[in-house]
Every structure is written in structure tokens, then in C-alpha cells.
Design an enzyme around this catalytic site. Structure first.
Site, mmCIF file in Angstrom:
data_model
loop_
_atom_site.group_PDB
_atom_site.id
_atom_site.type_symbol
_atom_site.label_atom_id
_atom_site.label_comp_id
_atom_site.label_asym_id
_atom_site.label_seq_id
_atom_site.Cartn_x
_atom_site.Cartn_y
_atom_site.Cartn_z
ATOM 1 C CB SER A 6 -2.679 -2.203 -3.721
ATOM 2 O OG SER A 6 -3.658 -2.115 -4.732
ATOM 3 C CG HIS A 30 -5.501 -1.207 -0.223
ATOM 4 N ND1 HIS A 30 -6.021 -0.373 0.749
ATOM 5 C CD2 HIS A 30 -5.593 -0.524 -1.388
ATOM 6 C CE1 HIS A 30 -6.402 0.766 0.191
ATOM 7 N NE2 HIS A 30 -6.156 0.690 -1.106
ATOM 8 C CG ASP A 32 -6.426 0.316 -4.855
ATOM 9 O OD1 ASP A 32 -6.687 1.260 -4.103
ATOM 10 O OD2 ASP A 32 -5.308 -0.242 -4.894
ATOM 11 C CG MET A 34 -10.009 2.124 -9.445
ATOM 12 S SD MET A 34 -8.563 2.263 -10.536
ATOM 13 C CE MET A 34 -7.244 2.072 -9.341
ATOM 14 C CG HIS A 63 -9.206 3.531 -1.855
ATOM 15 N ND1 HIS A 63 -8.079 3.927 -2.555
ATOM 16 C CD2 HIS A 63 -9.991 4.640 -1.778
ATOM 17 C CE1 HIS A 63 -8.179 5.204 -2.880
ATOM 18 N NE2 HIS A 63 -9.329 5.648 -2.421
ATOM 19 C CG MET A 65 -10.391 5.292 -5.662
ATOM 20 S SD MET A 65 -8.805 4.817 -6.419
ATOM 21 C CE MET A 65 -8.769 3.081 -5.931
ATOM 22 C CG MET A 135 -5.861 8.995 -2.532
ATOM 23 S SD MET A 135 -5.444 7.232 -2.644
ATOM 24 C CE MET A 135 -4.714 7.152 -4.291
ATOM 25 C CG ASP A 173 -3.230 3.720 -2.176
ATOM 26 O OD1 ASP A 173 -2.258 3.375 -2.869
ATOM 27 O OD2 ASP A 173 -4.397 3.320 -2.380
#
Length: 214
Positions: A6, A30, A32, A34, A63, A65, A135, A173
Site C-alpha cells: 500500500s 495498492h 488507499d 480516503m 480501494h 474508502m 478489511m 488489508d
């Protein structure tokens, strides 16, 4: 084992160095994403994602979020992402529609769930989604400790996939490291996302190789 480090834990003052390290050693990169709404934190936006376009020789996995993840599907596809997961909690009854839309954009579609969501919520999408992101911490912050009960959740999902003869990968993850990677492999995980365990190590490439070998 497929390993997806990540970038949330990468050195953003030397990102090109970490990108080169991942290209030479990792299977997937990866991201992330957010938004500070679905999760109480912000990561990075399209200024970084666009700058990374074309820099990876390995597939990029985003991913999301975020609330209303569907707003960003096309933008991530245009940024060169190959795999994209959204949270079931934010699909608002439109999960199958979101999967179809991602497929129409040429992306592999993933569904993510937090530790407090029953894994059975994913079962209706077996045979539809390409992968499922379990998760093993609550989404929103890097460096959290692995929740041991995640192993049972992975095992339950793996049994359901195999019993139905479906083809779908299980990605895990959160708090993934060398001390729990083998247990996750035995439980049925296919892809391990590791952030701190990789980038905070003295030799990140060695950690990636050890994770791949479990």
C-alpha cells in the site's frame, strides 16, 4: 502469495524510489483512497493518482474508502487503475450495478467490507465480483493492529467460493505482516495488502519476497 504493498505507507518525498522498488518486487500496487467522510481521514487525491499514471509496470489496485464511490469509477479507469474495490456499505443497494459499471470500464471489480459487516453480505455477489476485500482493521488509518477474527471471516468466504465453484480472489488489508501472513494463506487469502510492514522495514524488497513465499 500475491502481494500488494500500500502506497499509503510510502515515502511521499521520494515516491519515485518506492515506485521503482515496487515495480522490481511487488505483484500489485495498492492505492488507499480516503475522503474524510466515509472514514475519518484523508489520503491522497487525483494530483497523486494522475502523477502515477504510466509509472507502474504492475497492475494498480484502488480501494475507495469514500461516499458515492460511483462518482469516481471512470476517473480511476482513465488514470490507469486495473482493479477497483468499493465498500458494500456505500453501495446503497446498487452493488450489482456498480460491478457491471466497473466491468464496462474494463476494470476488475472488488467489494470491500469492514470488520463489523457480516461476511455473508458478500455471498450474493459470488460469480459477479472479481475479488473481495476483507478489511482486517477498520478502514481509515494505516498502522493498525490485525484483528484475529479476520481469519475466520476469510475461511468462511473461501469455503463459500469453493463450494459454489466460483472464481474470485480474496484480498486482505490491515495489519498484515510476516507474523500473520502464513495464517492468512492457510485461511484462504489470495492477495495480501501490506503497508507499514513493507515500507517501514529496513529492506522492503526482502519483506515483499518473504510475503510472496508464504
Amino acid at each position: 502469495m500475491t502481494v500488494a504493498p500500500s502506497l499509503l505507507s510510502a515515502d511521499f518525498l521520494n515516491l519515485s524510489k518506492d515506485v521503482a522498488m515496487l515495480n522490481a518486487n511487488a505483484d500489485i500496487a495498492h492505492l488507499d483512497i480516503m475522503d474524510g467522510v466515509f472514514v475519518p481521514n484523508l489520503s491522497f487525491g487525483f494530483s497523486v493518482v494522475d502523477a502515477l499514471k504510466g509509472k507502474f509496470d504492475i497492475p494498480v489496485d484502488a480501494h475507495l474508502m469514500v461516499v458515492h464511490p460511483e462518482r469516481w469509477f471512470e476517473r480511476f479507469a482513465n488514470a490507469g487503475v486495473k482493479m477497483l474495490s468499493f465498500h458494500w456499505e456505500e453501495s446503497r443497494g446498487r452493488t450489482s450495478e456498480f460491478i457491471d459499471r466497473l466491468h464496462s470500464l474494463g476494470l476488475k471489480a472488488g467489494i470491500a467490507i469492514n470488520p463489523d459487516i457480516p461476511v455473508s453480505r458478500l455471498y450474493p455477489y459470488l460469480g459477479k465480483a472479481d475479488y473481495f476485500l476483507i478489511m482486517s482493521v477498520f478502514a481509515g488509518f494505516g498502522g493498525q493492529s490485525f484483528i484475529p477474527g479476520s481469519l475466520d471471516r476469510v475461511s468462511a468466504l473461501k469455503r463459500k467460493i469453493e463450494a459454489g465453484g466460483f472464481r474470485a480472489a480474496i484480498e486482505v488489508d490491515g495489519g498484515v505482516n510476516l507474523s500473520n501472513a502464513a495464517d492468512l494463506a492457510r485461511a484462504g487469502a489470495d492477495i495480501l495488502v501490506a503497508g507499514s510492514a513493507v515500507f517501514n522495514a529496513g529492506d522492503p524488497a526482502s519483506v515483499i519476497r518473504k510475503l510472496q513465499a508464504v
